[in-house]
Design an enzyme around this catalytic site. Structure first.
Site, PDB file in Angstrom:
ATOM      1  CD  GLU A 157      40.912 124.834  70.223  1.00 12.96           C
ATOM      2  OE1 GLU A 157      40.438 125.909  70.623  1.00 12.96           O
ATOM      3  OE2 GLU A 157      40.537 123.731  70.673  1.00 12.96           O
ATOM      4  NE  ARG A 217      36.399 130.958  77.473  1.00 12.72           N
ATOM      5  CZ  ARG A 217      36.565 131.378  76.227  1.00 12.72           C
ATOM      6  NH1 ARG A 217      36.656 132.661  75.968  1.00 12.72           N
ATOM      7  NH2 ARG A 217      36.654 130.518  75.243  1.00 12.72           N
TER       8      ARG A 217
END
Length: 179
Positions: free
Chosen positions: A101, A64
């Site tokens: 994460e 992205r």
């Protein structure tokens, strides 16, 4: 904090997707933002406004980050360099492993992608734990370039990304919105 109309539009077009990519994670989906011509223009304008002067190269990370970094580079009159996952770039590469994460990843860049001393702006969509930006910064430094600023569309303020960047010596950082 007061948001401009552009910042509010960006914020309004980011959709929360619960339990993606795994249970307990709330994914911040920018697809609605990218699908909106006004939203995409607002995002690009905001990122360009965060850029310091005299940028030679804008670096964007797969996937992205590419979407945002390439038009920012065009607006700034700078080159664009992709940082990719393994197996996506030919030739001699530098690679950097990091933690996300919710997992681990590796990023690569061509060893001749940026000239030593070039002024680099790193653009990404999200700052979460700081792993992706940190790995990209390490690659920029290995290229001998000058990382002058990091700008992201969205900072996840509830995660320690900003602290991680500070630990890595990255102090020139900004976000269009913080959620």
């Amino acid at each position: 904090m007061t948001f401009s109309d552009d910042h509010q539009l960006v914020l309004d077009l980011i959709e929360d997707i619960p339990d993606f990519p795994k249970p307990g994670v709330v994914f911040k989906d920018i697809t609605p933002l990218l699908a909106s011509p006004k939203g995409l223009r607002a995002a690009i304008n905001a990122l360009v406004a965060l850029a310091p002067p005299d940028i030679d190269v804008v670096v964007g990370m797969e996937a992205r980050g590419f979407i945002l970094a390439a038009p920012v580079a065009l607006e700034l009159g700078a080159g664009f360099v992709p940082v990719r996952k393994p197996g996506k770039l030919p030739g001699e590469l530098y690679s950097e492993q990091f933690s996300l994460e919710y997992g681990h990843e590796t990023l690569t860049v061509k060893t001749d992608a940026v000239l030593p001393g070039a002024r680099v702006l790193v653009i990404d969509d999200v700052l979460a734990t700081g792993g992706t930006v940190g790995a990209t910064a390490a690659l920029v430094h290995r290229l001998g370039a000058d990382l002058v600023h990091v700008a992201v569309l969205m900072e996840l303020g509830f995660l320690p990304g900003r602290e991680k960047l500070a630990e890595l010596g990255i102090h020139n950082y900004s976000a269009v919105v913080t959620v």
